[in-house]
Every structure is written in C-alpha cells, then in structure tokens.
Motif scaffolding. Structure first.
Motif, PDB file in Angstrom:
ATOM      1  N   GLU A   1       0.867  -1.241   0.184  1.00 22.54           N
ATOM      2  CA  GLU A   1       0.006  -0.167  -0.114  1.00 22.54           C
ATOM      3  C   GLU A   1       0.893   1.279   0.226  1.00 22.54           C
ATOM      4  OE1 GLU A   1      -3.186  -0.661  -0.407  1.00 22.54           O
ATOM      5  OE2 GLU A   1      -4.198   1.364   0.076  1.00 22.54           O
TER       6      GLU A   1
ATOM      7  N   TYR B   1      -3.175  -0.395  -6.935  1.00 23.65           N
ATOM      8  CA  TYR B   1      -2.700   0.972  -6.245  1.00 23.65           C
ATOM      9  C   TYR B   1      -1.516   0.718  -5.592  1.00 23.65           C
ATOM     10  CZ  TYR B   1      -2.640   4.674  -2.766  1.00 23.65           C
ATOM     11  OH  TYR B   1      -2.273   5.837  -1.833  1.00 23.65           O
ATOM     12  N   PRO B   2      -0.414   1.454  -5.480  1.00 24.55           N
ATOM     13  CA  PRO B   2      -0.533   2.629  -6.089  1.00 24.55           C
ATOM     14  C   PRO B   2       0.061   2.462  -7.517  1.00 24.55           C
ATOM     15  CG  PRO B   2       1.447   2.455  -4.708  1.00 24.55           C
ATOM     16  CD  PRO B   2       0.897   1.381  -4.539  1.00 24.55           C
TER      17      PRO B   2
END
Ligand code: 4AD
Ligand code: MG
Length: 434
Positions: A119, A433-434
């Motif tokens: 994350e 993501y990212p």
C-alpha cells in the motif's frame, strides 16, 4: 567559490575535499554532542558525522529533531573511513532542510506486513532492499539489450493493442476499440516479431505484456515485462543455444556490474557464478518418467506445475532446458516434432533453486495448412490471423524464438520469495494501487 555538488557514489575519489550532497535523511542516531546522519541520494548511502562543537548549537539541534525522509542539503569534508561500505564518510559543516514531512514517515525499521508495504509502494521504493532489487533489475535489462545489439539484432517495438490472441484464449484482457470492436492487451509480441524477422532476420523486443491470470501465485503478475527474440532460419537447436547464451550473458553481467547490490540483498553469489552455457537438458517425456519414479502423481500429457518445476530444477545446478512438450498443452504456433508429431519443438527453461520457468520457446509452424489446422484445433478463428497466415505465403522459412520473463529473472538473481518485489509497481490480482 561555490562548493561542488557530488553524488555519493563518487565521493571516494574526493577524500579531503569539501563537497555538497543533496539527498534524504533516512536514519539518524545522536549521542551527546555528536550525531550520525544516514544520508542517501539515489547513487548511494553515506554516514554524516555532525558535531555540536563544530557546527553550533542551533543547526545541531535542528538536525537532531529532523524527521526521517526529510530532504536535505549537506556540506562537509569527505573523510576516509575503513568501516564504511564505500570507504568514506562526511564530516558535516553545514546542514540545510529542503522539505520536512509534517507527520512521521510511515515505514520504520519494525516488521511491517506485506499488505501495508505494498500500500506504501510509492514510499517503500526508498528502502534499501527495494532500491537494491530495482537496481539489479535495471542491470538485467541493460544486459539483455547489450546482448542483442552485440549480436546484430534489431529492436522491434511490438504493439500493446492487438487484434488477435497471441498466446491462448484463457487469460486475455479484452476491450472495445472504437468502431473496430474487440481488441486485446498483448500477451506477447511474438506474432509481430515473426513478421519483422522476415525483414530483419534477427529481432528482439522488450516491453510490458498482460495476462488476466486469476491465479494467485508468487510467480505470476498481471502486467509483466517480457523480452522476446525471433530469428529467421533458426531451428530448435539454434534457438536453445541462443537462450543459453543470453542467460549466461545476463547473469555474468549482473555479477560484474551489480555485485554490491546482490551482496546487500544477501544473495548467495556462488550459486550464480557457475551459470555458464551449455545447460543441462531433459525431454518432457523423460522428466515425467523421472517425476513418477520419485513418487509424483503425474501422467504424460499433464502440465508441469510449480511444484514439479522445483523438483526438476533441483536435479541440476544450472538452469535446465525441458524440451518437446505434448502439442495439446502448448500454443497453436509451435512446430510439431517430425520424429514424433505428438510433441512440439519447444522448450521451457527452468531456473535453479525453485524460481521456475524463466523462458518459453519454440520453433514456429511455417507451413500455412498446418498452421490453419492448429489454429482451428485451438478454437481460434483463422480469419483473425489473416496477416499472420500471409507470412506463410510470401517467402516462408523455418524460424524460432522465445520469450523471457524479466521479473522471473529478477526474482531468481535477487533471491526473492515473491515476484511482486521484482517490478517497481506490481499489478496483481488484488492490487493496482499505487
Ligand atoms: O511461456 P510464455 O507464455 O511464452 C510466450 O508468451 C511466447 N509467445 C514467447 C515467445 O516465444 N516469443 O511466456 C514467456 C515467459 C515465461 O517463461 C515466464 O518467464 C514469463 O514470460 N511469464 C510471466 N511472468 C510473470 N507473470 C506472468 N503471469 C507470466 N507469464 C509468463
Ligand atoms: Mg510458458
């Protein structure tokens, strides 16, 4: 006179000189009137010694309370230091903060879970381990390119949007393309390289490819980079030889140019030093027999799974070339073996130490009728392969090629447990993501 801005990697030739470093503070430790600043600037890592007596109370206190990952400009004198991995440290004479985070940096030395780190991938890239892995990746790609150019290959950039399925129907990303209708994200650039090989003889590509694999393994990415080569007039044996030379060149170049990164990653380098061609070989049929002897429940015609690949690789100390798989398991374009049409003239190269398949390769069908038959058997519509079939009409020749998965090679050379660390921003089943 302005003080010279020097990259950390070049500081060992500046002993005794006053320099400026521009980078980030990634760690620090203070003890009384002295502080140890851990600085990085992308080219390397260095320790800065900051002393209250030398620099004054105000700057010293500022440095002491600077948050991790602040960007800083440091000036000072380069000193020899035997304990430093780069042989030098810097005695800080001026310290300026460019930008300081408002909150504490989320990644610390404590053990974070992998989901948290993923994350934070945009920040995690700054950590030493990720830095080393991606530096090795860069060297691998450089070596791949050098290899082909040194052999007179031409780079052909193949398209990402494709009108026909390049590999197999099971795992394509489909999308609507204006009025044209359905197109796919490239699973491979191979079919286009085959066209170019009829113009240039020896061609290669290197780019992203896409597979909508619903499997969640430590070897699969949804978006991965592949290097492919295609050579006119090459047959099965020539093809294997080229793959062996490529892999030897890449491994030896990385050992030469990125050894420090591998050492930082605590990779057992002795296992890589003996990666020299030729590599051991085994046919699919013999591999199945041997697996059965060892008690594996597998029958001829079944795919070799990750667990089997690891077992086969463990019989050898170098990559192993597994050749001549059953035709029904493999893609439509592979040339049948004239000695046994149930198998095709293909090979998979398996990396040692359980890193799995790094190369998929074959001689291509160059006869139009055989190709139409194989397309139909593979539930693909020959109509959608009009241009590809035309290559077999105009001066068709035997030709062969292969594709090497860049992230698989990165994982192997760096000794990674999971392929997701082998690419800057991994796309997996559950992550964009990212
Ligand atoms: O074996 P593959 O599917 O072969 C082809 O696509 C051929 N058209 C190549 C060619 O002959 N020009 O894929 C080639 C390599 C595999 O050996 C593996 O290293 C890697 O690409 N690969 C993957 N890497 C990461 N994630 C995935 N989902 C991958 N699928 C294949
Ligand atoms: Mg394959």
């Amino acid at each position: 006179m302005a003080i010279e801005w020097v990259e950390i990697a070049k500081l060992s030739s500046k002993i005794g000189e006053k320099v400026q470093i521009k980078g980030w503070l990634w760690n620090k430790r203070f003890s009384g009137k002295i502080g140890f600043l851990q600085l990085r600037d992308g080219s390397g890592f260095i320790q800065g010694i900051i002393e209250k007596a030398l620099i004054g109370e105000e700057i010293f206190e500022n440095a002491k309370k600077t948050k991790y990952e602040s960007s800083v400009i440091v000036e000072g004198t380069v000193r020899k230091d035997e304990r430093s991995p780069i042989g030098v440290e810097i005695s800080v004479e001026n310290y300026e903060i460019i930008s300081e985070p408002e909150t504490d940096y989320p990644i610390s030395n404590k053990d974070h879970g992998i989901d948290f780190l993923m994350e934070q991938r945009h920040l995690w890239l700054r950590s030493r381990r990720q830095y080393n892995i991606l530096a090795v990746r860069s060297e691998i790609i450089k070596a791949v390119r050098e290899f082909y150019y040194s052999k007179g290959f031409t780079l052909i950039d193949t398209p990402i949007f494709t009108g026909s399925i390049g590999e197999s129907a099971g795992n394509t990303f489909e999308m609507e393309y204006f009025d044209y209708g359905k197109v796919y994200l490239a699973q491979t650039g191979q079919l286009y390289l085959e066209a170019a090989a009829m113009s240039f003889g020896k061609v290669f590509n290197l780019g992203p490819t896409f597979r909508a694999e619903k499997s969640k393994t430590r070897r699969h990415l949804i978006e991965f980079w592949m290097n492919e080569a295609e050579v006119a007039f090459y047959q099965h044996e020539d093809n294997i030889k080229l793959q062996e030379e490529l892999v030897e060149y890449v491994v030896q170049s990385v050992l030469k140019n990125a050894k420090d990164h591998l050492i930082s990653l605590e990779r057992d380098i002795s296992k890589l030093e003996n990666i020299k061609a030729p590599f051991p070989r085994i046919t699919y049929t013999d591999a199945i027999k041997k697996l059965q002897e060892k008690g594996y429940e597998i029958t001829w015609g079944e795919d070799i799974g990750a667990e089997h690949e690891t077992e086969i690789a463990s019989w050898f100390d170098r990559p192993v070339v597994v050749e001549k798989y059953p035709k029904d398991m493999k893609a439509f374009y592979m040339q049948p073996d004239p000695e046994n049409p149930d198998v095709v003239l293909c090979d998979d190269m398996l990396a040692p130490e359980g890193y799995g398949e790094i190369i998929g390769a074959s001689e291509r069908i160059w006869d139009k009728e055989t190709l139409i038959k194989r397309l139909t058997e593979s539930n693909l519509d020959p109509e959608e392969y009009k241009w590809y079939l035309e290559l077999r009409e105009f001066g068709s020749v035997p030709h062969s090629g292969f594709g090497m998965g860049i992230e698989r090679v990165v994982a192997w050379l760096c000794g990674l447990k999971h392929i997701r660390e082998a690419i800057p921003f991994p796309r997996t089943l559950y992550r964009v993501y990212p």
